[in-house]
Design an enzyme around this catalytic site. Structure first.
Site, PDB file in Angstrom:
ATOM      1  N   LYS A 172      25.782  38.817  11.993  1.00  0.00           N
ATOM      2  CA  LYS A 172      26.923  39.165  11.155  1.00  0.00           C
ATOM      3  C   LYS A 172      26.661  40.502  10.475  1.00  0.00           C
ATOM      4  O   LYS A 172      25.561  40.764   9.995  1.00  0.00           O
ATOM      5  CB  LYS A 172      27.153  38.089  10.085  1.00  0.00           C
ATOM      6  CG  LYS A 172      28.025  36.944  10.526  1.00  0.00           C
ATOM      7  CD  LYS A 172      28.350  36.037   9.349  1.00  0.00           C
ATOM      8  CE  LYS A 172      29.297  34.933   9.769  1.00  0.00           C
ATOM      9  NZ  LYS A 172      29.623  34.027   8.637  1.00  0.00           N
TER      10      LYS A 172
ATOM     11  N   GLU B  30      36.709  18.511   7.410  1.00  0.00           N
ATOM     12  CA  GLU B  30      37.500  18.050   6.269  1.00  0.00           C
ATOM     13  C   GLU B  30      37.712  16.543   6.291  1.00  0.00           C
ATOM     14  O   GLU B  30      37.691  15.887   5.231  1.00  0.00           O
ATOM     15  CB  GLU B  30      38.853  18.770   6.253  1.00  0.00           C
ATOM     16  CG  GLU B  30      38.770  20.260   5.993  1.00  0.00           C
ATOM     17  CD  GLU B  30      38.542  21.096   7.247  1.00  0.00           C
ATOM     18  OE1 GLU B  30      38.524  22.323   7.144  1.00  0.00           O
ATOM     19  OE2 GLU B  30      38.395  20.497   8.339  1.00  0.00           O
TER      20      GLU B  30
ATOM     21  N   ARG C  80      44.300  18.751   6.861  1.00  0.00           N
ATOM     22  CA  ARG C  80      43.576  18.305   8.048  1.00  0.00           C
ATOM     23  C   ARG C  80      42.957  16.922   7.848  1.00  0.00           C
ATOM     24  O   ARG C  80      42.448  16.324   8.806  1.00  0.00           O
ATOM     25  CB  ARG C  80      42.467  19.313   8.395  1.00  0.00           C
ATOM     26  CG  ARG C  80      42.932  20.751   8.437  1.00  0.00           C
ATOM     27  CD  ARG C  80      41.847  21.681   8.949  1.00  0.00           C
ATOM     28  NE  ARG C  80      41.931  21.814  10.394  1.00  0.00           N
ATOM     29  CZ  ARG C  80      41.057  22.503  11.126  1.00  0.00           C
ATOM     30  NH1 ARG C  80      40.037  23.102  10.556  1.00  0.00           N
ATOM     31  NH2 ARG C  80      41.193  22.587  12.432  1.00  0.00           N
TER      32      ARG C  80
END
Length: 649
Positions: free
Chosen positions: A283, A369, A397
């Site tokens: 990253k 979730e 979700r």
């Protein structure tokens, strides 16, 4: 720009077709220019940053090898797709990203034919790409669907559901795992890159398939060969799981080596069926501050790229997220039964300090979730009091778990719903526009909407002490700047308060809409009520407003359909009251990105918009008061026998 400019080569590439016309030796130069352009552009406009820097070479290699858009690329989440936007004709518009009428923060089918699937939530890419691969197979089209998913996205259960399904099909699906957490030493990396070339080559594939057919006639020998292959590959790559799921696993390889990427992808494109390529990236690649702190540089505002740090936030009014984070730590000091849960949103939800101070009571469950809600339910069954810190849009979700695992059992789980209402630059995928509607219809739920920072703190305490499920929903950003009270006091359940006394018009404001409602109320001479609770509604207070006013106005930062205003009208209808109600809120459409205040103004949810909407109903406000008509149904003779005609027939 000319070839001599910093982006000379990049400026000649306005489509993947032009990219594929480049000599392969030019690709590293192009990668350097894409990365430099990203730093230059995002530092001025803000946006998602570190993830895209890590996928520059991968993006180039994918478009170079595959026939996009005929071979669809499906990016998971979309944080990593900025280089994709740059190379697909949107380079000049990149500075408009996340702004009103500008580029979407995420891939969008409405924006480009190269955006095969609209995303914003994690772990959907493999399912979507598999659906495209199945469709191509049914149509007899020779295309390859590619799903690009990060190691974080792979923690979502939906990703494994898709892998499990794909492995038993012959669809031409390539899953690319962009792993930016694993580090590979140079020696091991070189060995893996070499083996990846061998394992993905036509020679290996043909020998492998031919050997399977030959050895399958001799079961004991075939079983020995199969186990040997598994163990050899397992020594150099963590691919056994994906092989068992039915994928041909290749990797891990260096995701920043274009030569390795292009060669491996070419070999993989010649294969059929489900394939899995594991690449390792970094990253923030190519920009040292982002490499050193990829979390801070995940999403950024404007910054000076010449400095090695982001600008520090000026001290001032805390955001609602910060208010929650401080309350969580204060409450944890008082109550050892408090547990904090987040689905991979520690920083975004304000749990950083809590995770450091109370590590044994902090649980990051990954991008899961559904699991976050049910594991909280399990904790509550054992006497603990879990707090689930989650964005409003992500709670969608886990709706089944919210109903069946928490509310049905009336368990004391507190949901701290961040980013409720509009979220500004992140756009419709992240807007918390529906929680009033989908929460208030659930039995046992208590739904609270604070009007300011201090009320948020008191509501969190109130919800935590309540013996059943509670949601406290608050917006992104800062509140009006009221003083926070250190002491915490439970608010009376389902009770609002009159904040401004006026005549004829009563504005019932929910949550942060109280601030503009008070301004509009002052201008109109109207009564303004801070409703506080979406569920249960303060019915006694509503009836008092009915007796004293000619028009009720509900204001909320939620869709009007099924929202708090609908709840007020349903209650009035149940009482046989016909007083007119003007319901203001978000429209029945997905609201695109832009500044939050800018969007609220455009939708008529600022003080001026509220005032104008009420003034447009002046004909009602100025008509003679007809109190007797308000309860015409409630006061008429009840005819119970007529209501049972059908039941008794």
């Amino acid at each position: 720009m000319t070839e001599q400019s910093p982006y000379g080569l990049l400026c000649t590439i306005n489509s993947p077709e032009e990219l594929r016309a480049l000599p392969e030796e030019k690709l590293p130069q192009l990668a350097a220019q894409v990365r430099a352009y990203m730093v230059d552009s995002v530092s001025q406009s803000g946006g998602h940053f570190a993830a895209g820097l890590g996928t520059v070479e991968l993006t180039i290699a994918l478009h170079y090898v595959f026939d996009t858009p005929n071979d669809p690329l499906v990016w998971d989440v979309g944080h990593q797709a900025y280089p994709h936007k740059i190379l697909t004709g949107r380079r000049e518009r990149l500075p408009t990203i996340r702004r009103k009428d500008g580029l979407s923060a995420f891939p969008s089918r409405d924006e480009s034919r190269y955006d095969a699937f609209g995303v914003g939530h994690s772990s959907t890419s493999i399912s979507a790409a598999l659906g495209m691969a199945i469709a191509a197979s049914l149509d007899k089209r020779d295309t390859h669907a590619v799903a690009i998913i990060g190691d974080g996205g792979l923690t979502g259960g939906m990703a494994f559901e898709a892998l499990n399904h794909a492995g038993c099909l012959d669809a031409n699906l390539l899953v690319v795992l962009n792993d930016n957490e694993m580090s590979i030493s140079p020696n091991v990396g070189a060995l893996n890159n070499y083996l990846a070339k061998i394992l993905s080559s036509k020679f290996y594939s043909s020998v492998r398939e031919g050997s399977k057919q030959l050895l399958s006639r001799v079961p004991s020998v075939w079983e020995l060969a199969r186990r040997a292959e598994e163990h050899v590959k397992g020594m150099v790559a963590p691919g056994t799981l994906f092989e068992e799921l039915g994928f041909n696993y290749i990797g891990p390889i260096d995701g920043h080596d274009l030569d390795i990427l292009v060669t491996t992808l070419r070999n993989l494109r010649e294969m059929k069926g489900p394939r899995f390529l594991h690449i390792v990236t970094k990253k923030g690649k190519g920009y040292a501050p982002a490499e050193n702190d990829p979390v801070a540089y995940h999403g950024v505002g404007a910054f000076d790229p010449s400095k090695d740090h982001l600008p520090k936030a000026k001290p001032g009014t805390p955001s609602y997220t910060e208010v929650f984070g401080q309350w969580l730590c204060d409450m944890a000091e008082q109550d050892t039964q408090l547990l904090g849960i987040t689905p991979a949103m520690r920083e975004g939800s304000g749990l950083l300090e809590f995770s450091q101070r109370f590590p044994d009571r902090y649980f990051d469950v990954g991008i899961a979730e559904q699991h976050a809600v049910t594991v909280a339910a399990g904790m509550a069954c054992e006497g603990y009091h879990p707090v689930v810190a989650i964005y409003s849009t992500f709670l969608q979700r886990a709706y089944d778990q919210l109903i069946h695992d928490v509310a049905l059992q009336n368990l004391p789980v507190l949901f701290a719903l961040d980013r409720a209402g509009l979220v500004g630059p992140d756009g419709p995928t992240h807007a918390g526009a529906f929680d009033h509607s989908f929460l208030r219809c659930i039995p046992n739920m208590v739904v609270m909407a604070p009007s300011d920072e201090n009320e948020a703190r008191q509501m969190l305490y109130t919800g935590f002490r309540h013996p059943g499920p509670v949601a406290v929903r608050y917006p992104r950003g800062k509140g009006p700047g009221v003083t926070l009270e250190k002491d915490m006091t439970a608010l009376p359940l389902g009770k609002g308060e009159v904040r401004l006394k006026g005549q004829r018009v009563a504005i019932l404001a929910f949550g942060c809409m109280l601030t503009p409602a008070l301004v509009a109320g002052e201008q109109l001479g109207a009564t303004v009520v801070n409703m506080r609770y979406v569920k249960p509604l303060d019915e006694a207070l509503i009836l008092a407003m009915v007796d004293e006013h000619d028009l009720l106005v509900t204001v909320e930062e939620n869709v009007v359909a099924g929202g708090a205003g609908s709840g007020v009208q349903e209650f009035l209808h149940s009482q046989g009251i016909t007083l007119p109600v003007l319901a203001l809120g978000l429209p029945d459409q997905f609201v695109e990105q832009g500044g939050r205040e800018e969007l609220l103004s455009a939708l008529g949810l600022d003080a001026e918009g509220i005032r104008k909407a009420i003034e447009s109903r002046r004909v009602l406000a100025e008509s003679p008061r007809l109190p007797e008509s308000r309860r015409v149904l409630a006061e008429s003779p009840r005819l119970p026998e007529s209501r049972r005609v059908l039941a008794e027939s």
